[in-house]
Design a protein around this motif. Sequence first.
Motif, short mmCIF file in Angstrom:
data_model
loop_
_atom_site.label_atom_id
_atom_site.label_comp_id
_atom_site.label_asym_id
_atom_site.label_seq_id
_atom_site.Cartn_x
_atom_site.Cartn_y
_atom_site.Cartn_z
N GLY A 167 50.65 27.91 20.70
CA GLY A 167 52.07 27.97 20.92
C GLY A 167 52.79 28.32 19.63
O GLY A 167 52.22 28.23 18.55
N LEU A 168 54.05 28.70 19.75
CA LEU A 168 54.84 29.12 18.60
C LEU A 168 56.13 28.31 18.52
O LEU A 168 56.77 28.04 19.54
CB LEU A 168 55.21 30.60 18.71
CG LEU A 168 54.07 31.61 18.68
CD1 LEU A 168 54.58 33.00 19.08
CD2 LEU A 168 53.42 31.67 17.31
N THR A 185 63.24 32.36 13.73
CA THR A 185 63.27 32.82 15.13
C THR A 185 62.71 34.22 15.32
O THR A 185 61.80 34.42 16.14
CB THR A 185 64.70 32.73 15.69
OG1 THR A 185 65.13 31.37 15.65
CG2 THR A 185 64.78 33.25 17.10
N ALA A 227 58.91 34.41 14.80
CA ALA A 227 58.15 33.81 15.89
C ALA A 227 58.15 34.71 17.13
O ALA A 227 57.12 34.89 17.79
CB ALA A 227 58.73 32.43 16.24
N LEU A 228 59.30 35.31 17.43
CA LEU A 228 59.39 36.17 18.61
C LEU A 228 58.60 37.46 18.41
O LEU A 228 58.00 37.99 19.36
CB LEU A 228 60.85 36.46 18.94
CG LEU A 228 61.66 35.24 19.40
CD1 LEU A 228 63.13 35.61 19.57
CD2 LEU A 228 61.09 34.67 20.70
N ALA A 267 55.16 36.60 19.17
CA ALA A 267 54.96 36.48 20.62
C ALA A 267 54.76 37.85 21.26
O ALA A 267 53.95 38.02 22.18
CB ALA A 267 56.15 35.78 21.25
N VAL A 323 49.57 33.76 23.42
CA VAL A 323 50.65 32.80 23.22
C VAL A 323 50.88 32.01 24.51
O VAL A 323 51.16 32.59 25.56
CB VAL A 323 51.95 33.51 22.80
CG1 VAL A 323 53.08 32.50 22.61
CG2 VAL A 323 51.72 34.30 21.52
N ILE A 377 56.56 28.96 23.77
CA ILE A 377 57.43 29.17 22.60
C ILE A 377 58.54 28.13 22.61
O ILE A 377 59.16 27.88 23.66
CB ILE A 377 58.05 30.58 22.62
CG1 ILE A 377 56.98 31.67 22.73
CG2 ILE A 377 58.93 30.81 21.38
CD1 ILE A 377 57.54 33.03 23.09
N THR A 387 59.52 29.96 27.38
CA THR A 387 60.32 29.76 26.17
C THR A 387 61.41 28.73 26.39
O THR A 387 62.14 28.79 27.39
CB THR A 387 60.96 31.10 25.74
OG1 THR A 387 59.93 32.07 25.52
CG2 THR A 387 61.76 30.92 24.44
N ALA A 424 56.26 23.52 22.82
CA ALA A 424 55.43 24.53 22.19
C ALA A 424 53.95 24.39 22.53
O ALA A 424 53.20 25.36 22.44
CB ALA A 424 55.59 24.46 20.66
#
Length: 320
Positions: free
Chosen positions: A129-130, A137, A140-141, A144, A151, A154, A267, A318
């Motif tokens: 997970g992130l 942000t 991390a995206l 993903a 993944v 999130i 998410t 997450a």
Amino acid sequence: MNGLTRRQLLAGTAGLVFVLPAVATTSCPKAAAPQPKGRIRLASGRSIAFNEYGNPAGSKVVIYHHGHPGCRLECEVLLPALPDHPDLRLLSFDRPGMGWSDPDKGKSFCSWAKDLTACLDALGVNRFGLIGVSAGTPFALAAALELRDRVTAIAIASGLCDFSTGHYGAISTREIGLVRVAPAAVRAVLNSFARQVGRNPRALYRMLDTFETRDEKRFFQEDPAALELAAADVLEALRQGADGVVSDLDLTARPWGLSLGEVTAPTTLFHGAADRLATPVMAEANGRRIPNAVVRIFPGEGHISTVRTQATAILAAASA
């Protein structure tokens, strides 16, 4: 300084301090932090430093993306919640040019995602997970989008959105532009500030006053260990100088170029209703762009306190 006074620049860099650790389990020295748990050498010859927390044999792995100026130490804000997740392995990386990670002259959101891919392959991590906090942000995206099927979930906390998508009225949108018009001056102010923090961690109050809530300020005043850890995080972020932080800021200030509509992992967006640095409409903006995202707004919470008070829920989201 391109028409900007030192006072304006200091206020601007205050607006760019996107999340400092708010809970300390140990007290760190003012001028130094423990060396990273490990460094992974990439094919390019650069190396990426990381820390590891929780259960090293845990079946669930979560990757923390720090804000700035920040580094791998920032994720220690979540440590008090780790006992609630005994099967969790938490990894936190220094991004290029910060902490102990080597600079990357071609740094981008996508290049970071590729660096992270190489690191996770080297560590034998396949599914994870992130977490992205504040200015972490977009990194991390981007991860993903690059790693997609690997993944599992999130969690974004106190997150920024792509400023180019509209006007959000936050401190960050007003001040982050400084790095575009006066990058050398911003570097000088950050380096000077690091020296002041090294001499006295209470120098952090000048930046925190810009955006913290009354409760957040009281928390730091009442917990010297938390303030000292926050200082250690800033000093580690700037241990190589401010170039790495400024390059991160520059990326954040530009259009992100991320196809958030293609994010497939579940998410959850955590945001404080009293966040003045990144206003709640930023979470709502990200929620509209990320398919099926869940937006959770917490009354009375600010930019820093949301991560601290919702640590258990953030880790749960997450690691789902």
